[in-house]
Write a protein that holds these residues in place. Sequence first.
Motif, PDB file in Angstrom:
ATOM      1  N   ASP A  88       0.830  -1.198   0.033  1.00  0.00           N
ATOM      2  CA  ASP A  88       0.049   0.022   0.042  1.00  0.00           C
ATOM      3  C   ASP A  88       0.781   1.284   0.039  1.00  0.00           C
ATOM      4  O   ASP A  88       0.570   2.167   0.356  1.00  0.00           O
ATOM      5  N   ARG A  89       2.181   1.040  -0.613  1.00  0.00           N
ATOM      6  CA  ARG A  89       2.871   2.175  -0.445  1.00  0.00           C
ATOM      7  C   ARG A  89       2.633   3.505  -1.127  1.00  0.00           C
ATOM      8  O   ARG A  89       2.893   4.619  -0.835  1.00  0.00           O
ATOM      9  N   ALA A  90       1.774   3.104  -2.241  1.00  0.00           N
ATOM     10  CA  ALA A  90       1.232   4.134  -3.039  1.00  0.00           C
ATOM     11  C   ALA A  90      -0.223   4.951  -2.235  1.00  0.00           C
ATOM     12  O   ALA A  90      -1.217   4.654  -2.871  1.00  0.00           O
ATOM     13  N   LYS A  91       0.057   5.539  -1.156  1.00  0.00           N
ATOM     14  CA  LYS A  91      -1.144   5.583  -0.310  1.00  0.00           C
ATOM     15  C   LYS A  91      -1.766   6.868  -0.754  1.00  0.00           C
ATOM     16  O   LYS A  91      -2.944   6.967  -0.337  1.00  0.00           O
ATOM     17  N   VAL A  92      -1.192   7.824  -1.478  1.00  0.00           N
ATOM     18  CA  VAL A  92      -1.952   9.167  -1.747  1.00  0.00           C
ATOM     19  C   VAL A  92      -2.269   9.024  -3.219  1.00  0.00           C
ATOM     20  O   VAL A  92      -1.461   8.825  -4.206  1.00  0.00           O
ATOM     21  N   ARG A  93      -3.636   8.713  -3.329  1.00  0.00           N
ATOM     22  CA  ARG A  93      -3.982   8.725  -4.593  1.00  0.00           C
ATOM     23  C   ARG A  93      -4.053   9.880  -5.348  1.00  0.00           C
ATOM     24  O   ARG A  93      -4.502  10.851  -5.029  1.00  0.00           O
ATOM     25  N   LYS A  94      -3.585   9.891  -6.679  1.00  0.00           N
ATOM     26  CA  LYS A  94      -3.832  10.950  -7.617  1.00  0.00           C
ATOM     27  C   LYS A  94      -4.739  10.619  -8.645  1.00  0.00           C
ATOM     28  O   LYS A  94      -5.083   9.542  -9.186  1.00  0.00           O
ATOM     29  N   LEU A  95      -5.101  11.458  -9.551  1.00  0.00           N
ATOM     30  CA  LEU A  95      -6.200  11.352 -10.612  1.00  0.00           C
ATOM     31  C   LEU A  95      -5.368  10.570 -11.514  1.00  0.00           C
ATOM     32  O   LEU A  95      -6.388   9.577 -12.291  1.00  0.00           O
ATOM     33  N   ASN A  96      -4.247  10.484 -11.912  1.00  0.00           N
ATOM     34  CA  ASN A  96      -3.377   9.959 -12.855  1.00  0.00           C
ATOM     35  C   ASN A  96      -2.820   8.793 -12.223  1.00  0.00           C
ATOM     36  O   ASN A  96      -2.101   8.935 -11.214  1.00  0.00           O
ATOM     37  N   LEU A  97      -2.577   7.529 -12.622  1.00  0.00           N
ATOM     38  CA  LEU A  97      -1.997   6.609 -12.481  1.00  0.00           C
ATOM     39  C   LEU A  97      -0.430   6.823 -12.212  1.00  0.00           C
ATOM     40  O   LEU A  97       0.412   6.292 -11.322  1.00  0.00           O
ATOM     41  N   ARG A  98       0.066   7.433 -13.301  1.00  0.00           N
ATOM     42  CA  ARG A  98       1.412   7.430 -13.130  1.00  0.00           C
ATOM     43  C   ARG A  98       2.099   8.314 -12.113  1.00  0.00           C
ATOM     44  O   ARG A  98       2.962   8.113 -11.462  1.00  0.00           O
ATOM     45  N   ASP A  99       1.242   9.212 -11.791  1.00  0.00           N
ATOM     46  CA  ASP A  99       1.568  10.030 -10.567  1.00  0.00           C
ATOM     47  C   ASP A  99       1.191   9.371  -9.168  1.00  0.00           C
ATOM     48  O   ASP A  99       1.923   9.706  -8.157  1.00  0.00           O
ATOM     49  N   THR A 100       0.392   8.242  -9.366  1.00  0.00           N
ATOM     50  CA  THR A 100      -0.167   7.777  -7.958  1.00  0.00           C
ATOM     51  C   THR A 100       1.174   6.724  -7.679  1.00  0.00           C
ATOM     52  O   THR A 100       1.607   6.469  -6.594  1.00  0.00           O
ATOM     53  N   VAL A 101       1.470   6.085  -8.849  1.00  0.00           N
ATOM     54  CA  VAL A 101       2.634   4.980  -8.506  1.00  0.00           C
ATOM     55  C   VAL A 101       4.056   5.710  -8.585  1.00  0.00           C
ATOM     56  O   VAL A 101       4.999   4.951  -7.764  1.00  0.00           O
ATOM     57  N   GLY A 102       4.199   6.871  -8.796  1.00  0.00           N
ATOM     58  CA  GLY A 102       5.420   7.617  -8.761  1.00  0.00           C
ATOM     59  C   GLY A 102       6.522   7.020  -9.524  1.00  0.00           C
ATOM     60  O   GLY A 102       6.366   6.570 -10.415  1.00  0.00           O
ATOM     61  N   ALA A 103       7.489   7.681  -9.328  1.00  0.00           N
ATOM     62  CA  ALA A 103       8.755   7.484 -10.377  1.00  0.00           C
ATOM     63  C   ALA A 103       9.258   6.092 -10.423  1.00  0.00           C
ATOM     64  O   ALA A 103       9.766   5.674 -11.692  1.00  0.00           O
ATOM     65  N   LEU A 104       9.071   5.254  -9.403  1.00  0.00           N
ATOM     66  CA  LEU A 104       9.443   4.074  -9.456  1.00  0.00           C
ATOM     67  C   LEU A 104       8.816   3.110 -10.888  1.00  0.00           C
ATOM     68  O   LEU A 104       9.544   2.154 -11.224  1.00  0.00           O
ATOM     69  N   ASP A 105       7.348   3.459 -10.965  1.00  0.00           N
ATOM     70  CA  ASP A 105       6.819   2.617 -12.043  1.00  0.00           C
ATOM     71  C   ASP A 105       6.036   3.558 -12.937  1.00  0.00           C
ATOM     72  O   ASP A 105       5.416   2.941 -13.735  1.00  0.00           O
ATOM     73  N   ARG A 106       6.321   4.689 -13.137  1.00  0.00           N
ATOM     74  CA  ARG A 106       5.820   5.704 -14.082  1.00  0.00           C
ATOM     75  C   ARG A 106       6.110   5.262 -15.483  1.00  0.00           C
ATOM     76  O   ARG A 106       5.090   5.293 -16.263  1.00  0.00           O
ATOM     77  N   GLU A 107       7.316   5.033 -15.898  1.00  0.00           N
ATOM     78  CA  GLU A 107       7.629   4.422 -17.407  1.00  0.00           C
ATOM     79  C   GLU A 107       6.727   3.285 -17.849  1.00  0.00           C
ATOM     80  O   GLU A 107       6.220   2.975 -18.982  1.00  0.00           O
ATOM     81  N   TRP A 108       6.401   2.388 -16.603  1.00  0.00           N
ATOM     82  CA  TRP A 108       5.610   0.995 -16.977  1.00  0.00           C
ATOM     83  C   TRP A 108       4.252   1.440 -17.407  1.00  0.00           C
ATOM     84  O   TRP A 108       3.590   0.999 -17.972  1.00  0.00           O
ATOM     85  N   VAL A 109       3.852   2.336 -16.461  1.00  0.00           N
ATOM     86  CA  VAL A 109       2.523   2.935 -16.674  1.00  0.00           C
ATOM     87  C   VAL A 109       2.528   3.494 -18.227  1.00  0.00           C
ATOM     88  O   VAL A 109       1.439   3.194 -18.763  1.00  0.00           O
ATOM     89  N   ASP A 110       3.079   4.439 -18.541  1.00  0.00           N
ATOM     90  CA  ASP A 110       3.262   5.110 -19.925  1.00  0.00           C
ATOM     91  C   ASP A 110       3.302   4.026 -20.714  1.00  0.00           C
ATOM     92  O   ASP A 110       2.765   4.109 -21.924  1.00  0.00           O
ATOM     93  N   ASP A 111       3.744   2.968 -20.679  1.00  0.00           N
ATOM     94  CA  ASP A 111       3.889   1.705 -21.678  1.00  0.00           C
ATOM     95  C   ASP A 111       2.786   0.812 -21.823  1.00  0.00           C
ATOM     96  O   ASP A 111       2.703   0.199 -22.629  1.00  0.00           O
TER      97      ASP A 111
END
Length: 635
Positions: A88-111
């Motif tokens: 549950d480390r992505a505790k603060v939800r943002k409207l966009n998934l790439r912002d929610t998962v943060g830098a660690l997984d942002r590129e995976w979301v983009d892909d």
Amino acid sequence: MRYHLLPLLLTTALAATSAAAQKLDPSMIQNGSDIPAKWQAPEAGYDYEKRVVEIPMRDGVKLHTVIFIPKGASNLPMLLERTPYDADRAKVRKLNLRDTVGALDREWVDDGYIIVFQDIRGKYGSEGKYVMTRPPIGPLNPSKTDDTTDAYDTIDWLVKNIKESNQRVGMIGSSYDGWTVTMALLGPHPALKVAAPESPMIDGWMGDDWFHYGAFRQVNLDYFAGQTTKTGKGDDVPRPGTDDYQTFLEAGTAGNWAKRHGFDQLGFWNRLSAHPAYDAFWQLQALDKHVVAKPSKVPTMWLQGLWDQEDMYGAVMTWEALKAKGLTGNNHLVMGPWYHSQVNGNAERLGPFKWKGDTAADFRRNVLIPFFNTYLKDQKPAEPLPPVLIYNAAENHWDKFADWPGTTQLTPLYLQANSGLAFQPAAAGEDSYVSDPAKPVPFLAPPLEFGDRSRWTTWLLQDQRALSTRTDVLSYKTPVLTSPVTLQGAPIADIFAKTSGTDGDFVVKLIDVFPPFVAEQPEMGGYELPISLDIFRGRYRQSFEHPTAIPAGEVQEYKFRLPTVNYVFKPGHRIMVQIQSSLFPLYDRNPQTFVPNIFFAKPEDFQKATISVQRGTAGASSVLLPVVPASTALK
């Protein structure tokens, strides 16, 4: 008249308020609380769906799993990370998934990936009992479950229940999470199509987190508290001050420190401290042995940093073990210019190095994700991943290799008289120093704190000039190089020495000495940059499993592998070798008197010792270098 009417007006108003209150519906206060029994946040505006599920394992234990699915997803691959560090480390939800998962997984979301995090059993939201790096099912684990079966059951559930997926899964994770990836490979689910263990914890005694060749890494005491005092994150051990050098020196031994802070309640500490040698307890859970015994057909990238301060051993040693058995067809080795787990963050620089852009982000976009896409999306990369990809820090570029190491021949670089180094044997002689446990050589200049991340992540690259003036450190260096010396492989320390004690440690460092002036980077003038270093506990010189006392006054050989390098010593530089007997407080002090278990040594066991390092034909101390006449990298 207005003042006379005021009491009447107040009375009328109160009466009206009382009448209105009598008409209120008490049920509007639900369950006697203004906090609902279950809050359901509206999903409108989010570009993804978050699902939290408890996935049942074969023994009925449910594992807490968090799944992020892009809105409108269809036929997408899933990226699974199994972790003891909170799904549950992505505790603060943002409207966009790439912002929610943060830098660690942002590129995976983009892909276009479905992202899945799962707590391993017994940690954070998962049921079951937690066992630190739970060994595979067998003599050390008599149950019917381990991280192999848990990964299998998880993937089986995902492919059957996530309809937005294409029923293909890739696994990734660094450090402990790299352990869980490796464990999944011992019995992979058919839907596991690709994997990347990053800096995985493979052999905790030989060279990963807990020990290095028998010397205990005291930094892990805080980790034990954080991992095993609570199902969630525990606290670091409190300090009386801000200098861990002095704090651990006053504690005496790691055993004293642990006892003082209640570690006798912690199962893993009790097991570890009862097994200081490389006995069956450690041998049976060394994953490189299991990976070779149960080779997987899953395409796998074994990945680590060249200056990984925590897990520099496991990935390369596992790949080499697979190579020795002819099993590298689906296994690739990648070593980048990074500290521990830096591959998942920003990597424009490392210590004194300044790279050409962000080496980690470029690697993720251009190498790692295309490698996964090959097997999860049937997308061929523009350039296939070579068998071996290793960064050349001296020349600031990636090198591709068809095989590794670049040579099987090792060239001795011999210690010489007058602090010299040469590729020819030296005349007979010796150099001595006094190793005093009361004044151990620091791994970083005190005051130091293990919690200082900026220093901890870069300690392997710190300038060594400050140690050259210590009388308990021997420094040897070549003349100024007139031609490049290229190394591709793992150096071997081969030290012949005698001691007045009956035990002792040896630290050997291979160092690049920069010219007095560097025009492109003036702060590097004279810098002594460690390229490869490690520590070896002398009692294990004959057997890692059966330690023996060192015969006082007799020359003994201490031969051990140093970390892998792909490096060029340039003309104008010098090669240096340093030898010392401690790296404190990162590694516990050797009392220099042979005792059954150093964790529980007594104050009187700690004695000064004179160490005499030998030169010449009878004891030709050297560092064996993997020198190649010209780079074997692919063009």
